[in-house]
Enzyme design. Structure first.
Site, short mmCIF file in Angstrom:
data_model
loop_
_atom_site.label_atom_id
_atom_site.label_comp_id
_atom_site.label_asym_id
_atom_site.label_seq_id
_atom_site.Cartn_x
_atom_site.Cartn_y
_atom_site.Cartn_z
N TYR A 125 0.79 -1.27 0.02
CA TYR A 125 -0.05 -0.07 0.02
C TYR A 125 0.94 1.11 -0.03
CZ TYR A 125 -3.75 3.16 1.29
OH TYR A 125 -4.68 4.16 1.55
N LYS A 174 -1.34 -14.16 0.78
CA LYS A 174 -1.38 -14.56 -0.52
C LYS A 174 0.25 -15.21 -0.75
CE LYS A 174 -2.67 -14.93 -4.75
NZ LYS A 174 -3.85 -15.58 -5.19
N ASP A 207 -7.97 -14.25 -2.34
CA ASP A 207 -8.79 -14.13 -3.25
C ASP A 207 -9.95 -15.10 -2.76
OD1 ASP A 207 -6.96 -16.13 -3.11
OD2 ASP A 207 -6.80 -16.47 -5.47
N ASP A 231 -7.02 -2.88 3.24
CA ASP A 231 -7.66 -1.53 2.54
C ASP A 231 -8.78 -2.00 1.87
OD1 ASP A 231 -7.81 0.79 1.73
OD2 ASP A 231 -7.20 0.51 -0.23
N ASP A 235 -13.24 -2.30 2.99
CA ASP A 235 -14.35 -1.80 2.31
C ASP A 235 -15.30 -2.85 1.93
OD1 ASP A 235 -13.41 0.74 2.41
OD2 ASP A 235 -13.70 1.11 0.55
#
Ligand code: ATP
Length: 335
Positions: A125, A174, A207, A231, A235
């Site tokens: 990020y 991941k 995922d 992040d 959301d």
């Protein structure tokens, strides 16, 4: 005993939702004393500085701030004020609860009650060393993960779970593909988990976590993850429970904590008195938990639930036609 907190009224809808939030907090007799400080465009206009030193000093002194959304002007070389604040105070834990509320139009009704714990200070990020080649053909951006950063965020997630009587922590990663950065995060998460045998530990690839969150969100309790995944996932979780008007967030460090709404300044509705104050108010409830007033925090949450249940004075984003202050008054009446 009184507790002094720094209050930043912010930009756009910020002042409106802050006034509404303080209206509710005043009803609690929580012993809060407000020290107002400027930041964002409001501060730029008044003091020629987006983040005046006096504001940083106030937060450092009080160690607790309630902050409305801030505008970072586009262009002019300004870095995001929120990112700068997180860095300045090393607010490493971004804590975002997502809980089902009644009558929000969310497709999940009941059953979602989870917290995302996002690492706030490192990872992809931050886009360290990012650059685009002169011919515009190649772009690069770096990611750095540290053992220290991973350890403290995972530990924070487990401590939060234990303190709140939650039963499971899911580390989202991941590591199967990004073996370096995500791999280190997962390795450290496994090590930390061994110190918390009373809390179930689960690992999930990001995922799959997104799919599972949409299909069966009720299986999750506390999620802990790196900055960029956090992040996005937080959301997604806000979307599970009715959107931005009900999504609060806390940025917590060792020496300071800043509580806020997740949404931005909503310039399209600013000044109209129709913004939903609940996200900031729920941020204030997180603040009450943080300063050792969990009963008052719970009173605020229950009053919000009761007001939503009665559909009393709710704002347009929730299908009503109430005003910001009218909604806050309806909540305050139920305390
Ligand atoms: P910023 O640039 O500050 O992020 P934005 O408009 O891009 O502002 P948000 O402020 O998060 O992003 O707003 C996204 C949408 O959600 C807008 O249509 C806005 O009106 C709406 N919205 C955001 N917060 C609220 C709120 N508290 N009550 C009602 N609607 C809101």
């Amino acid at each position: 005993m009184t507790q002094k907190i720094t209050v930043i009224r912010g930009d756009g809808i910020g002042p409106e939702i802050m006034d509404a939030t303080l209206h509710v907090l005043d009803r609690l007799d929580a012993g809060l004393e407000y020290e107002y400080a400027d930041a964002g465009v409001a501060a730029l206009d008044k003091h020629g500085d987006l983040m005046p030193q006096a504001t940083l000093d106030s937060i450092a002194r009080n160690a607790v701030a309630l902050k409305s959304p801030l505008t970072t002007p586009v262009g002019g070389g300004f870095t995001s004020i929120n990112v700068a604040l997180r860095r300045h105070f090393d607010l490493y834990a971004n804590v975002r609860p997502a809980k089902s509320f009644p009558n929000t139009g969310s497709r999940y009704g009941e059953g979602v009650d989870l917290v995302t714990v996002r690492e706030n200070t490192e990872g992809a990020y931050l886009a360290e060393g990012q650059e685009i080649s002169d011919d515009g053909e190649i772009a690069f951006s770096g990611a750095r993960i540290t053992r220290k950063g991973s350890e403290r965020i995972v530990r924070y997630a487990f401590e939060l779970a234990r303190g709140a009587g939650r039963r499971k922590v899911t580390a989202v990663h991941k590591a199967n593909i990004i073996k370096s950065t995500s791999g280190l995060f997962l390795t450290v998460a496994r090590e930390v988990a061994e110190h918390y045998p009373d809390i179930e530990f689960q690992e999930m690839i990001v995922d799959n976590a997104c799919m599972q969150l949409v299909m069966r969100p009720e299986q999750f309790d506390v999620l802990v993850t790196t900055n960029l995944f956090g992040d996005i996932i937080s959301d997604l979780c806000a979307g599970l429970v009715g959107g931005l008007g009900l999504a609060p967030g806390a940025n917590i460090g060792e020496h300071a904590a800043i509580f806020e709404a997740v949404h931005g300044t909503a310039p399209d509705i600013a000044g109209k008195g129709i913004a939903n104050p609940c996200a900031l108010l729920l941020g204030a409830a997180q603040m009450l938990d943080h300063i050792g007033q969990p009963q008052n925090a719970e009173r605020v949450r229950q009053a919000i639930v009761a007001t939503l249940e009665a559909k009393d004075s709710v704002t347009g984003d929730l299908g009503g036609n109430g005003t910001t202050l009218g909604f806050a008054e309806a909540i305050a009446r139920r305390l």
